[in-house]
Design a protein around this motif. Structure first.
Motif: not given
Lengths: 453, 82
Positions: A77-78, A80-81, A440, A442, B42, B44-45, B50, B53, B66
């Motif tokens: 997931p990180i 992807r961000c 999470n 996702y 970063w 995270d949406r 949101y 982080h 975060h």
């Protein structure tokens, strides 16, 4: 010099993506060989590559070759961000982005007035990503998609390369045939048998010869080895239908527990079908692949007569395939779902999706769904054996909601998940995974998430 | 290298400006940790709201923090000790 009418396609590839993110976030990993993956290498740093490590290599072999490497399971997931952040920067330089996990294509035709020459554009983009995201990218620019990708590959790591219009053939000439997209191991072997090692040598073959050797692919290879741009790339028309959408994972521990298997399969199914629905596609074929704890693997596919974008229809088929495939008393370590044979969802109801009242009397009776299944025992990658199986669809009780309402239900679930995250709703047998796997926004955090998009 | 998962809420002194945030120091288990560098960040949406982080450096150690926009709360996620 680039004429204003020349197309300019940009390919951006994040260098050693997962490993680079880890090295960015943990400074003590910088300048050290870093491996991301479990079971096999998903990504490794350039320091690790210097010891001969490559993506796809089993971890046991990697540890032997590079004992001082730091091995991390990774945090997808990180990644992807970070990818989304890189593409955000890329959008300032190009339009019509087609993004994948660690690479993307864009069209920068006519951008020279804003960003200067193609090389200046590439360098500016590379520096902007480095400054704003912190990751190294390689940038390739050319008049076509294939050449842009080859250019970025030639510039790695952290380089920029532009193949000027008209120089495509010269660029390709000295490269080994295996560098050409579409030439895999077996194709390269057949060419080597003819003592053809380089792309320049491959050009001596006529179109007819390549057709004879590789059937329809021969035409594409004939054009590609001459650097003729793929005109379909980034055209303004509707994107081509994807060939497959797949979701697969390796279990944290090999398992033969039925509820865990079914839960994971339902979860993978809903992820794959949701992706298809998001693209407005209905899948016509479903394939299930499994790998046992002793690494033997098996796969089977079935084609529905009516393409679908409904989780329940696909999952029902997946369960039938599981019954067919999972015959050994050995735990499974890996499962995967692949959807293919897509058609576009044009919003027209299928005949059997019409409300009950709109059908002639008796119209619902016997609306059997014929499914042609093909099984593929691919432990040794045998050619699939054709089997024909007829599966009767259960009749809906008179009072039940018509199937079209179920499609609307899935669309409503998608809308909720788009807003609140996939984990906002856990459906069906996926509830078996609650408490077993972390979640999470996702969804469940899988050991090896699907990297396809 | 030792990675320790924490998952505790922490108090953070941060600068919010021009649409970005920057943690300056944080307090965890009664001790104040001054941030010497931000290694990476970063957004995270996924899901509601949101999360911002950060990987921050405190001496030799790396801390993952975060900020959750929904909870309006900072969290310490993990510590990496080389």
């Amino acid at each position: 010099m680039l004429r204003s009418t020349d197309r300019l396609i940009v390919h951006v590839d994040v260098d050693a993506f997962f490993a680079s993110v880890e090295q960015l976030l943990v400074p003590s990993l910088r300048d050290r060989p870093v491996i991301v993956g479990s079971g096999c290498i998903a990504s490794c740093s350039y320091e690790a590559r210097a010891s001969g490590l490559r993506a796809g290599m089993p971890l046991s072999q990697a540890r032997r070759l590079c004992p001082r490497a730091v091995v991390l399971e990774g945090n997808y997931p990180i990644y992807r961000c970070f990818a989304e952040h890189v593409w955000e920067v890329f959008r300032r330089y190009a339009t019509g982005l087609e993004t994948f996990l660690d690479e993307a294509y864009g069209d920068a035709t006519g951008m020279e007035a804003v960003h200067g020459s193609p090389l200046e554009l590439g360098r500016s983009l590379q520096q902007a990503v480095r400054a704003e995201v912190g990751l190294p990218v390689s940038v390739g620019l050319a008049s076509g998609r294939m050449m842009a990708k080859l250019a970025s590959g030639s510039a790695k790591p952290y380089g920029v390369a532009w193949i000027r219009p008209g120089q495509e053939a010269d660029f390709l000439a000295p490269l080994p045939v295996k560098k050409l997209p579409g030439v895999g191991g077996r194709t390269a072997e057949r060419l080597h048998d003819l003592n053809i090692q380089t792309i320049a040598q491959m050009r001596r073959l006529t179109r007819q010869t390549l057709r004879c050797m590789f059937a329809r692919r021969g035409d594409a290879l004939y054009d590609r080895c001459r650097g003729i741009p793929d005109e379909s790339a980034l055209s303004r028309q509707a994107p081509p239908l994807p060939k497959t959408i797949s979701r697969e994972t390796t279990f944290h521990q090999p398992t033969s527990r039925n509820e865990e298997l079914r839960g994971m399969l339902e979860y993978l199914t809903e992820r794959a079908v949701r992706t298809a629905r998001g693209k407005g596609l209905r899948a016509g074929t479903v394939e299930l692949s499994i790998r046992y704890d002793d690494w033997k693997q098996d796969a089977s596919a079935a084609s529905l007569e009516a393409p679908t974008d409904r989780d329940d229809e696909v999952f029902a088929l997946v369960l039938r395939l599981l019954d067919r495939l999972h015959k050994r008393r050995v735990a499974l370590r890996h499962v995967g779902i692949t959807l293919s044979n897509f058609t576009r969802d044009r919003g027209e109801p299928a005949l059997f999706d019409l409300p009950v009242g709109s059908l002639p009397a008796g119209g619902r009776a016997g609306c059997g769904l014929r499914i042609a299944e093909r099984g593929a025992r691919n432990a040794e990658r045998k050619k699939p054996t054709d089997l024909s199986v007829s599966v009767e669809r259960q009749e809906f009780p008179e009072r039940s909601a018509p199937p079209r309402d179920r499609s609307n239900l899935y669309r409503a679930l998608d809308a909720i998940r788009d807003r609140w995250g996939h984990s906002a709703i856990v459906q069906g047998e996926s509830v078996n995974l609650l408490g077993e796997l972390k979640q999470n926004d996702y969804g469940f955090i899988l050991r090896t998430p699907s990297l396809t998009k | 290298m030792n990675i320790e998962q924490i998952g505790e809420s922490v108090r953070v002194l941060a600068s919010f400006s021009g649409g970005s945030a920057e943690p300056l120091q944080f307090e965890w288990s009664g001790r104040v940790y001054p941030v010497s560098a931000i290694n990476g960040r970063w957004i995270d949406r996924g899901g509601e709201g949101y999360s911002l982080h950060f990987s921050v450096q405190v001496g030799e150690e790396t801390y993952f923090l975060h900020f959750s926009s929904v909870q309006v709360q900072w969290w310490l996620d993990q510590v990496v000790v080389p």
